[in-house]
Motif scaffolding. Structure first.
Motif, PDB file in Angstrom:
ATOM      1  N   VAL A  71     -12.076 -19.084 -19.146  1.00 42.42           N
ATOM      2  CA  VAL A  71     -10.717 -19.099 -18.602  1.00 42.42           C
ATOM      3  C   VAL A  71     -10.276 -20.536 -18.340  1.00 42.42           C
ATOM      4  CG1 VAL A  71      -9.225 -18.299 -16.730  1.00 42.42           C
ATOM      5  CG2 VAL A  71     -11.112 -16.864 -17.514  1.00 42.42           C
ATOM      6  N   HIS A  72      -9.179 -20.915 -18.974  1.00 45.59           N
ATOM      7  CA  HIS A  72      -8.569 -22.215 -18.673  1.00 45.59           C
ATOM      8  C   HIS A  72      -7.380 -21.979 -17.751  1.00 45.59           C
ATOM      9  CE1 HIS A  72     -10.844 -24.320 -21.725  1.00 45.59           C
ATOM     10  NE2 HIS A  72     -10.513 -23.402 -22.608  1.00 45.59           N
ATOM     11  N   VAL A  73      -7.269 -22.802 -16.732  1.00 46.88           N
ATOM     12  CA  VAL A  73      -6.115 -22.702 -15.841  1.00 46.88           C
ATOM     13  C   VAL A  73      -5.317 -23.995 -15.971  1.00 46.88           C
ATOM     14  CG1 VAL A  73      -5.334 -22.479 -13.447  1.00 46.88           C
ATOM     15  CG2 VAL A  73      -7.354 -21.218 -14.229  1.00 46.88           C
ATOM     16  N   ASP A  74      -4.025 -23.848 -16.259  1.00 49.19           N
ATOM     17  CA  ASP A  74      -3.160 -25.025 -16.369  1.00 49.19           C
ATOM     18  C   ASP A  74      -3.084 -25.750 -15.032  1.00 49.19           C
ATOM     19  OD1 ASP A  74      -2.563 -24.621 -19.002  1.00 49.19           O
ATOM     20  OD2 ASP A  74      -0.767 -23.429 -18.593  1.00 49.19           O
ATOM     21  N   ALA A  75      -2.954 -27.055 -15.097  1.00 46.90           N
ATOM     22  CA  ALA A  75      -2.791 -27.827 -13.860  1.00 46.90           C
ATOM     23  C   ALA A  75      -1.420 -27.508 -13.262  1.00 46.90           C
ATOM     24  CB  ALA A  75      -2.903 -29.311 -14.163  1.00 46.90           C
ATOM     25  N   SER A  76      -1.320 -27.595 -11.946  1.00 50.87           N
ATOM     26  CA  SER A  76      -0.042 -27.360 -11.269  1.00 50.87           C
ATOM     27  C   SER A  76       0.647 -28.688 -11.018  1.00 50.87           C
ATOM     28  CB  SER A  76      -0.301 -26.662  -9.939  1.00 50.87           C
ATOM     29  OG  SER A  76       0.839 -26.761  -9.112  1.00 50.87           O
ATOM     30  N   PRO A  77       1.962 -28.735 -11.174  1.00 54.37           N
ATOM     31  CA  PRO A  77       2.673 -29.982 -10.840  1.00 54.37           C
ATOM     32  C   PRO A  77       2.772 -30.187  -9.330  1.00 54.37           C
ATOM     33  CG  PRO A  77       4.224 -28.293 -11.562  1.00 54.37           C
ATOM     34  CD  PRO A  77       2.851 -27.700 -11.719  1.00 54.37           C
ATOM     35  N   VAL A  78       2.493 -29.133  -8.576  1.00 49.67           N
ATOM     36  CA  VAL A  78       2.675 -29.200  -7.115  1.00 49.67           C
ATOM     37  C   VAL A  78       1.342 -29.305  -6.379  1.00 49.67           C
ATOM     38  CG1 VAL A  78       3.608 -27.992  -5.094  1.00 49.67           C
ATOM     39  CG2 VAL A  78       4.766 -27.801  -7.323  1.00 49.67           C
ATOM     40  N   TYR A  79       0.387 -28.449  -6.794  1.00 45.00           N
ATOM     41  CA  TYR A  79      -0.851 -28.334  -6.029  1.00 45.00           C
ATOM     42  C   TYR A  79      -2.027 -28.968  -6.763  1.00 45.00           C
ATOM     43  CZ  TYR A  79       1.986 -24.718  -3.875  1.00 45.00           C
ATOM     44  OH  TYR A  79       2.999 -24.045  -3.274  1.00 45.00           O
ATOM     45  N   GLU A  80      -2.942 -29.456  -5.948  1.00 43.74           N
ATOM     46  CA  GLU A  80      -4.200 -29.974  -6.477  1.00 43.74           C
ATOM     47  C   GLU A  80      -5.262 -29.090  -5.836  1.00 43.74           C
ATOM     48  OE1 GLU A  80      -6.692 -33.748  -4.947  1.00 43.74           O
ATOM     49  OE2 GLU A  80      -4.574 -34.144  -5.406  1.00 43.74           O
ATOM     50  N   ARG A  81      -6.079 -28.438  -6.676  1.00 39.64           N
ATOM     51  CA  ARG A  81      -7.021 -27.482  -6.121  1.00 39.64           C
ATOM     52  C   ARG A  81      -8.307 -28.177  -5.666  1.00 39.64           C
ATOM     53  NH1 ARG A  81      -8.146 -21.276  -7.935  1.00 39.64           N
ATOM     54  NH2 ARG A  81      -9.769 -20.998  -6.381  1.00 39.64           N
TER      55      ARG A  81
END
Ligand code: ZN
Ligand code: ZN
Length: 352
Positions: A251-261
């Motif tokens: 599973v690849h999850v796109d990076a968020s422009p708002v949140y940093e996990r």
């Protein structure tokens, strides 16, 4: 002074049988396959091998008994005694370890072992939002399956595989070589025991075809990037009754422009004016489930993290959620108006 007999742990008058028995026991114990990386065991193994090489050979043993040796190494005695100690008795070793370690022996019985199917890897890509909500992803996978035309037999419909005339269905052929009869897989049927006289036209007799199967994969809320999900038995089919392999979905999850996990926490930058950072105030902070009004304490420095409990990513396999971490980012204006400039100059003077 230790002797070759000492090396094998037998008496000087030991029988050939006793020597063989002692050798087998020690060789097994110190064999490099059993002691990987153990230099002492390897050295001991060589000594044992060497001792056996001499003591199992009547001529060499007699010479050894007569002339003796130094440090257990014959050859230090009279110069005219010529031993060949460099060689190991490979034939005997193979005999000894072939059965013990099981590997390497060709299968000659014509019996076909169940073989597990191969694992298959596929990938899905999720948006950051979907990774938090959970998702059902359709995963197309190209697999080898039984040919639909012949049902997997490999024979043209209406015909059937026949008993191999070469081996009469036994799958092996015995070949006489001098004193030995060597059993080998039958070359005509390759050990199957049957041959196909009219191959299926769809699969050219292989009994298999490649087909795209689409699986639905449930991705749990909170899944992290690079997670692997294993679907048991959804990989390639096994052969000879063996189980199917697994489907492994990356599973690849796109990076968020708002949140940093960060684990189950989500870091979000909160731009603040210098004044708000100094005096404190209230700002709206985005979270996955809507903005939260956050109180900024007075004197907040740049980079300070303020925790908003339970608004982060769902915890996989656990309960609840991580937190949102609001990170204070003090904005420095590029341009200021006349009024602001006057106030800042006044501030600058008063703070020295
Ligand atoms: Zn077919
Ligand atoms: Zn055959």
């Amino acid at each position: 002074m230790s002797t070759l007999y000492d090396t094998l742990g037998v008496k000087k008058g030991a029988s050939a049988d006793e020597i063989k028995k002692a050798y087998r026991k020690l060789a097994r114990e110190h064999h490099p396959d059993r002691n990987p990386g153990d230099a002492a065991a390897e050295e001991k193994f060589k000594e044992v091998q060497h001792a056996y090489d001499v003591l199992s050979d009547d001529e060499k043993r007699k010479a050894y008994d007569r002339f003796g040796a130094q440090n257990g190494r014959p050859g230090a005695g009279p110069q005219n005694v010529n031993f060949d100690f460099g060689e190991f008795n490979i034939g005997d070793l193979g005999d000894l370890f072939g059965g013990l370690f099981g590997g390497g022996r060709a299968q000659t019985r014509g019996q076909r072992q169940p073989v597990r199917g191969a694992d298959v890897e596929a990938e899905v890509r999720l948006s950051f939002e979907d990774s938090l909500r959970g998702a059902e992803a359709k995963v197309p996978v190209e697999l080898t399956v039984a040919c639909r035309t012949c049902g997997g037999t490999g024979a043209e419909p209406g015909t059937a595989p026949v008993i191999c005339p070469e081996c009469n269905g036994r799958g092996v052929k015995a070949e006489s070589q001098g004193l030995f009869a060597l059993s080998q897989p039958c070359p005509r049927c390759r050990g199957n025991g049957t041959v196909i006289e009219q191959p299926c036209k769809s699969c050219q007799g292989s009994g298999r075809e490649r087909r795209i199967k689409t699986y639905t994969v449930k991705v749990k809320p909170g899944v992290k990037d690079a997670t692997r999900i294993r679907l048991k038995g959804k990989g390639e089919a096994g052969s000879n009754g063996g189980p199917a392999g697994d489907l492994v979905v990356l599973v690849h999850v796109d990076a968020s422009p708002v949140y940093e996990r960060r684990g189950d926490d989500l870091v979000v930058n909160v731009p603040l004016s210098y004044a708000t950072a100094v005096l404190g105030g209230k700002v709206d902070v985005p979270t996955p489930e809507g903005a939260v009004s956050l109180k900024i304490p007075s004197g907040s420095e740049d980079g300070k993290l303020i925790r908003i409990k339970g608004r982060g990513a769902p915890r996989i396999g656990g309960s609840g959620k991580g937190d949102v971490l609001a990170r204070v980012r003090i904005q420095v204006p590029k341009r200021v108006n006349k009024k602001e400039r006057e106030l800042l100059e006044e501030l600058q003077k008063s703070s020295g």
